[in-house]
Enzyme design. Structure first.
Site, mmCIF file in Angstrom:
data_model
loop_
_atom_site.group_PDB
_atom_site.id
_atom_site.type_symbol
_atom_site.label_atom_id
_atom_site.label_comp_id
_atom_site.label_asym_id
_atom_site.label_seq_id
_atom_site.Cartn_x
_atom_site.Cartn_y
_atom_site.Cartn_z
ATOM 1 N N ASP A 58 0.801 -1.220 0.000
ATOM 2 C CA ASP A 58 0.000 0.000 0.000
ATOM 3 C C ASP A 58 0.837 1.273 0.000
ATOM 4 O O ASP A 58 0.350 2.339 -0.343
ATOM 5 C CB ASP A 58 -0.842 0.045 1.284
ATOM 6 C CG ASP A 58 -2.192 -0.611 1.113
ATOM 7 O OD1 ASP A 58 -2.682 -0.667 -0.023
ATOM 8 O OD2 ASP A 58 -2.754 -1.065 2.128
HETATM 9 C C1 BGC Z 1 -2.818 -3.825 4.497
HETATM 10 C C2 BGC Z 1 -2.601 -4.723 3.302
HETATM 11 C C3 BGC Z 1 -1.315 -4.371 2.618
HETATM 12 C C4 BGC Z 1 -0.165 -4.377 3.595
HETATM 13 C C5 BGC Z 1 1.125 -3.920 2.979
HETATM 14 C C6 BGC Z 1 -1.625 -3.870 5.390
HETATM 15 O O1 BGC Z 1 -1.777 -2.945 6.403
HETATM 16 O O2 BGC Z 1 -3.963 -4.254 5.173
HETATM 17 O O3 BGC Z 1 -3.663 -4.606 2.407
HETATM 18 O O4 BGC Z 1 -1.095 -5.307 1.605
HETATM 19 O O5 BGC Z 1 -0.457 -3.520 4.681
HETATM 20 O O6 BGC Z 1 1.140 -2.575 2.666
#
Ligand code: BGC
Length: 809
Positions: free
Chosen positions: A481
């Site tokens: 993200d």
């Molecule tokens: C989110 C995921 C994401 C991961 C890496 C998590 O907090 O829920 O959707 O893939 O972070 O960024």
């Protein structure tokens, strides 16, 4: 250092001191009514949606950290104490918290009095039952006063924390005998209320927080309890609470039990009122009548225990490794249920008001849950699919109650569509139920299509969104993200998450390429099974092209690149100053099979070991970013070693472990598994800090000052992925479209093991023998006395039991 121990026979973790490094929590509730409960009785309850239908108030960011809960106070002369230690924090003679499957049990004692609280959410009612048993272990009679305490949340937990000018005037209560009703907003926009009741006459009550606590005091020294006298306050506005006072005299050796029920009740519009201003309590009375005696409680508790035993019996291993047995048989599966229910909404690190159900998150959660209750997985897949747009892209999150996409967050995360294929494919492999593909589901922006059509649009989205190198465009971000390669257009101060759907025509993701190879092939296999030959062939052509692209444009020399940024510059390359190698493309490309026959897969995984490994797990990237890079976004905003900036992100450690099994290195796969597995970290709880019975999202990496410290426990895709890793790839019991495939990849010294696995309505008793101490390969498979070619147990419709022996060789 340990703060408790595993009691495997009871499927419990037993905490022996209330002063754990962080609150160690449990989840009560399996379906609609949920309570989060910490080892000191902190926590809160909600119905279906932690944001919109919050029953009790939790006070975030407070000191002490774990603040507010369902507390019981025992007043014994001048002494006041709580069985869970908080909030009074009187040192107890004994303390124990047992977190079990859907229940928690607290036992405290002081001055010859013991109090045991058993809390759980029954299977079929929207309530939490807490039975408190008081015992006088001394030789003289005891005069005690018992006080209960919960603080109500005014339903919408977000508004509750912000809109004080309104909220301090809206609280409304009703009291009827020993039942306290919270009916704020019932007169206008709500048709539900909450209640808190006890099964005996009370000697007093309070519903006003101010009256109960007294001015300038807190739950650690409430005036009413300290004075031993309830004030029978009725809250009008301010902060409504519910507290009962019960005076008890206990003869030596005598015990008495009290059954408290915290419930949510919903009325139909036409049955709202009993009399003007008086709520209709018929349903409340019915519900309470089911929890009046110890027998009632025992019965409901036994049902809950049976429910969990039955669920977990779907995958049980007996091996020489105690930690593996307890994680696989109990805790990892349990956490998979919790992540399925909560997605990333409500934990001690997720406020329950921000993030609802994540699109990619929930699809991945399914991977570890689908074998437990396939019907619920089916329903979930169809809900998730309705958050997809007609062009195949998707909302990133949706709210569990309304099932509507979250417009504040929007879409634009280009990995999201492919996760729908992942979840659906896992469901079909588990169940063999292709009929789900015929279900018609709407697209969020209008129109509808079968689920197969949704998958097709997911697949086509990647095909039609490629960048200059032929790799998938990343959009706002992919799985990571925080890798925001198109965010250079953000204005100073603008959040990484909220600015527009800046897809950008250049920035590409190697990771999505790996996903496309894996799930594109699964899409093709589904199409083939449906007899859609042309679609399958076309899909396989696209997958093959992506495979080649990954090995060309996606390869850096010793490992897979991570991405190309919006200027076409490499990300995750030896040419970069910082962030030279990332974990995600190594794990996902190799688990998808990319580079295996070319020798590049092994090279990539060797690079992971050399550059990313640490004693607490594999770091997300190295070297950590030491300065902010506008062209990379949020990832570089974290201090080195934390979260996505070179933290040990537990979620993608199993990808590398799975990748190792793909190339047959069982020893290394298991070594990676063990590093982040909480049961193996129990002994260093003072460093790891989070619960030793569940996975956390992140462990601080080598660059961090707190190397080894975990954060964000419970709600993480790690639960599902580690379960997939250990159950399907290391132990090797893999559901496939054709049946159950036996394909273990273990350390040479792992020893023989047996597994009982429920699959498509039958029970498989599987014995894996490894006389040659190999890491991979099955040389013979015997099913019910007959030797079978290959390693897939043929599925026979109607057959209820299979006895399988696999010999590695
Ligand atoms: C989110 C995921 C994401 C991961 C890496 C998590 O907090 O829920 O959707 O893939 O972070 O960024």
């Amino acid at each position: 250092m340990k703060y408790g121990f595993f009691d495997d026979a009871s499927c419990e973790y037993v905490i022996t001191t209330p002063e754990t490094p962080l609150p160690w929590i449990n989840y009560l509730g399996c379906k609609d009514f949920f309570t989060l409960v910490s080892n000191t009785c902190g926590g809160y309850s909600f119905y279906k949606d932690a944001k919109l239908l919050r029953l009790t108030r939790y006070r975030y960011n407070n000191v002490p950290y774990d603040n507010n809960g369902q507390y019981f106070y025992i007043k014994d002369g001048a002494d006041v104490w709580n069985p869970g230690w908080q909030p009074v924090k009187r040192t107890l003679d004994s303390y124990e918290c047992r977190h079990g499957l859907g229940y928690s049990r607290f036992t405290g004692s002081l001055n010859q009095v013991s109090a045991q609280v058993l809390s759980f959410v029954p299977l079929n009612d929207s309530c939490e039952v807490s039975r408190l048993v008081l015992t006088n272990n001394g030789s003289a009679a005891k005069e005690l006063s018992l006080f209960s305490y919960v603080e109500w949340c005014l339903w919408n937990a977000d508004d509750d924390m912000k809109n004080f000018q309104r909220n301090l005037s809206i609280g409304e209560m009703e009291i009827e005998g020993s039942t306290i009703y919270h009916k704020t907003e019932y007169r206008e926009r709500r048709n539900h209320y909450a209640l808190y009741s006890v099964n005996c006459p009370v000697d007093g009550f309070d519903t006003s927080r101010d009256a109960f606590l007294g001015a300038y005091r807190s739950p650690s020294d409430p005036a009413v309890v300290m004075n031993g006298k309830a004030s029978n306050s009725v809250a009008h506005g301010w902060s409504p609470i519910a507290s009962h006072q019960i005076n008890v005299t206990l003869a030596p050796g005598e015990s008495r039990s009290f059954i408290f029920v915290l419930a949510y009740v919903e009325n139909k519009e036409e049955e709202k009122w009993e009399a003007p201003g008086i709520i209709n309590k018929t349903k409340a009375h019915e519900l309470l009548s089911r929890y009046q005696s110890d027998d009632d409680v025992e019965k409901a508790y036994a049902q809950l225990k049976e429910y969990w035993q039955e669920l977990l019996s779907g995958y049980q291993i007996q091996s020489g490794c105690e930690e593996v047995n307890r994680m696989v048989n109990i805790w990892n599966q349990y956490q998979c249920m919790v992540t399925f229910n909560m997605s990333r909404s409500a934990s001690y690190y997720e406020s329950g008001i921000g993030r609802g159900m994540g699109f990619r998150d929930s699809c991945q959660d399914l991977l570890g849950f689908v074998h437990l209750i396939p019907e619920r997985a089916r329903e979930r897949i169809l809900d998730i699919a309705s958050a997809q747009f007609g062009d195949g892209s998707t909302y990133h999150q949706y709210q569990p109650l309304t099932k509507k996409g979250n417009a504040d967050i929007g879409g634009g995360f280009n990995d999201d569509p492919l996760w729908l294929i992942a979840g659906t494919s896992a469901y079909i492999k588990e169940t063999g139920d292709f009929s789900i593909l015929d279900e018609v589901v709407t697209f969020d922006d209008g129109g509808e299509g079968t689920l197969f059509e949704h998958l097709t649009r997911s697949f086509r989205f990647t095909v039609t969104h490629k960048g200059p190198h032929g790799l998938p465009l990343i959009g706002r971000a992919d799985w990571n993200d925080c890798l925001n390669l198109n965010c250079f257009s953000a204005q100073p101060g603008e959040s990484f998450q909220t600015f527009g759907p800046s897809e950008g025509p250049v920035a590409e993701s190697v990771f999505i390429g790996g996903m496309f190879v894996k799930y594109g092939e699964e899409y093709a296999a589904i199409a083939e099974s449906l007899g859609k030959k042309e679609i399958a062939e076309d899909a396989r052509r696209e997958v093959a092209a992506m495979y080649d692209t990954l090995l060309q444009a996606g390869w850096d020399g010793d490992w897979f690149l991570r991405a190309y940024d919006a200027y076409g510059q490499k990300v995750g390359s030896s040419e970069c100053e910082e962030g030279q190698i990332f974990i995600e493309p190594q794990g996902f490309c190799v688990l998808a099979g990319v580079g295996v026959k070319e020798g590049k897969a092994q090279q990539a995984l060797d690079s992971v070991k050399e550059r990313l490994d640490s004693k607490y797990g594999i770091m997300l990237l190295q070297p950590a970013y030491t300065r902010y890079h506008l062209e990379l976004g949020e990832i570089t905003s974290y201090p080195p070693g934390y979260k996505e900036n070179a933290g040990i992100f537990c979620h993608n450690n199993p990808w590398v472990s799975i990748a190792e099994t793909v190339i047959g290195r069982g020893g290394r796969a298991f070594e990676i598994y063990k590093k982040t597995c909480p049961a193996y970290l129990e002994g260093i709880s003072e460093i790891h800090r989070t619960e030793p019975y569940c996975y956390s999202q992140m462990i601080a990496g080598r660059d961090a000052a707190t190397f080894g410290e975990a954060k964000n426990s419970w709600l993480t895709g790690t639960a599902a992925w580690t379960f997939v890793n250990i159950s399907q790839y290391i132990l090797g019991i893999q559901p496939s479209l054709d049946g159950l495939c036996i394909n273990p990849c273990v350390p040479a010294d792992f020893g023989d093991f047996t597994i009982t696995r429920r699959f498509r309505g039958a029970v498989y008793h599987i014995e894996v023998k490894n006389p040659g101490h190999l890491e991979k390969g099955v040389s013979s498979l015997i099913v019910d006395g007959e030797t079978i070619e290959g390693n897939v147990v043929p599925f026979v419709e109607g057959k209820k039991e299979y006895h399988v022996t696999a010999v590695m060789g």
